[in-house]
Enzyme design. Sequence first.
Site, PDB file in Angstrom:
ATOM      1  N   SER A  50       0.833  -1.199   0.000  1.00 23.35           N
ATOM      2  CA  SER A  50       0.000   0.000   0.000  1.00 23.35           C
ATOM      3  C   SER A  50       0.874   1.258   0.000  1.00 23.35           C
ATOM      4  O   SER A  50       1.661   1.459  -0.929  1.00 23.35           O
ATOM      5  CB  SER A  50      -0.949  -0.048   1.200  1.00 23.35           C
ATOM      6  OG  SER A  50      -1.954   0.920   1.091  1.00 23.35           O
ATOM      7  N   ASP A 137      -9.456  -6.668  -3.311  1.00 23.78           N
ATOM      8  CA  ASP A 137      -8.833  -5.420  -2.861  1.00 23.78           C
ATOM      9  C   ASP A 137      -9.592  -4.245  -3.465  1.00 23.78           C
ATOM     10  O   ASP A 137      -9.487  -3.977  -4.667  1.00 23.78           O
ATOM     11  CB  ASP A 137      -7.363  -5.388  -3.291  1.00 23.78           C
ATOM     12  CG  ASP A 137      -6.614  -4.178  -2.766  1.00 23.78           C
ATOM     13  OD1 ASP A 137      -7.251  -3.225  -2.297  1.00 23.78           O
ATOM     14  OD2 ASP A 137      -5.369  -4.201  -2.822  1.00 23.78           O
ATOM     15  N   HIS A 169      -7.018  -6.164   0.703  1.00 21.58           N
ATOM     16  CA  HIS A 169      -5.886  -5.218   0.693  1.00 21.58           C
ATOM     17  C   HIS A 169      -4.970  -5.572   1.854  1.00 21.58           C
ATOM     18  O   HIS A 169      -5.230  -5.205   3.009  1.00 21.58           O
ATOM     19  CB  HIS A 169      -6.420  -3.795   0.837  1.00 21.58           C
ATOM     20  CG  HIS A 169      -5.377  -2.732   0.672  1.00 21.58           C
ATOM     21  ND1 HIS A 169      -4.760  -2.457  -0.525  1.00 21.58           N
ATOM     22  CD2 HIS A 169      -4.826  -1.872   1.576  1.00 21.58           C
ATOM     23  CE1 HIS A 169      -3.904  -1.476  -0.378  1.00 21.58           C
ATOM     24  NE2 HIS A 169      -3.921  -1.102   0.899  1.00 21.58           N
TER      25      HIS A 169
END
Length: 578
Positions: A50, A137, A169
């Site tokens: 991320s 995600d 995610h």
Amino acid sequence: MKIRQLIAAAFAAVAIAATTVGGATAAVPTPTPGSLQQYNISSTYVSGLSSGGFMANQMHVAYSDVFKGAGIFSAGPYDCAQNSVNTAQYACMETFMARKSPAQLEQLTRDRATAGKVDPVANLSGDKVWLFHGTNDATVKAAVNDDLATYYRDFGADVVYDNTSPSGHAWVSPLGPNACSSTSSPYVNNCGGDPVRDMLSHLLGGVNPASSSALTGKLVQFDQSTYAPGGSSSAISMGNEGFAYVPQSCQSGASCRLMVTLHGCYQYFGVVGNALMDKAYLNEYADTNNMIVLYPQATTMTGNPRGCWDWWGYKSADYAQKSGPQMTAVRNMAKALGAGPASTSPLPAPTALSVTATTETGASLSWNSVSGADSYNVYRDGTKVNSAPVTSAGYTDSGLTAGTTYSYAVAAVDASGTVGTRSGTVTATTTGTSAGLPAPTGLAVTATTPTSASLSWNSVSGAASYNVYRDGTKVNSAPVTSAGYTDTGLTAGTTYSYAVAAVGSSGAVGTKSAPVTATTTAAPVCVTASNYAHTQAGRAHQSGGYTYANGSNQNLGLWNVMASSTIKETSPGYWVTC
């Protein structure tokens, strides 16, 4: 998300993180406070999730002369955010807004490389890149992750892209505590396979199976301010503490790879503790593949309430360039561990190593100089013996035992601190006889602190002084003339082995005593987190809208997820500010 939704999500994430960390049983070693040391690093890689994935791409592009490849879970292409939080949220995570195309970002990269703001883009050609995006995600849209794959492929990188997993995610590992489709703290999922093996196999060209035994390396906790521009990690939204897992083989001088791993938002140490370090499944591969893992830590500040890495410019407009504050700090950490330019080959082994003289207590060596060497390391029986750089092609090792044979090797060190290939070994036998003074008896540890250990022993008749050995290496620089010694400069929470030998008036060293072990006491660990997280983790309590440290009752400020503080436990249940 609207502001109200963001605040609600923040409370939920912190609560989940506190529950997860409190119930976990960590396999990662207890952190040992210390500093980053130079190791024999052969190649360097970067990985992240991320915001850490965006940062990993920035590090790879800006320092492509250092990083040979990248493994990225769920992120977009280089500088997608264009110094705008709105673009970051609505074009580079969601796709409500238009974003720069891969071709436009590639040209931006070329322009910056021409200006020297990032390394030459030609370095990216042939680099190994492994990408991951889960079908569940919804945080970073698949189209954004696809742009990252296109960006790398257009520069000639060797890209493997796993985009078929049903993951949410998260970082995905066989140790993940969360279900595969989850998107929740600590953002480490288990999908039944081993993407970490897949990533490392691609980046490193194959790996040995991960260790199934207890980890044998050490987890070093270090002060990140040492490496931050300006000397303050908090000023650039980085935590007080960073971590590095160092396998035993790397501590012993083996050639090792370095993996820099960057966490995601709400995944920094102050919120999830050691969850990522424990569950990422990197340390298990590190033990069996000679790989050091560096875990830098971000934290919260104004404009960054989630503890994300800077990939949209909340701290500096140069966030994606070599001059970016966080970029510089992480590069400094990697350099401190021994990371150098990926294009530079290690210096060759010195030749013609020979023993030029011996005495009862010393051995002198010489060798041919190595072109490009800044200094040399000298190894006795596999352990480096020079405490300072050796700047000439010769060295005298002292404090040896009479009538004893030792093995020596030498390695050249370049200006960046990278250690080259070791020479072949030669043996040196000291003069005299080893049958000297008897071993001291009654060796005992009389006291320890976080940084020292005190010893005592029975006097030996005929001894002029004594030598004290820690883990086989003499530690006293001057003769010890009494039957006691305090060894200082140690690392907290670490076990050391000690032995003592008597020294005669001629300088002959007698028989070493039987060893004893001393374990230094642990130093309190500072924990940085939101005041809300502190109360949820049992480190503090709240009253009247304010947060108070448990035990000391020190006022930490407002009780919410926006206010943060750094505290440590000095005795069970007693917390104070750091």
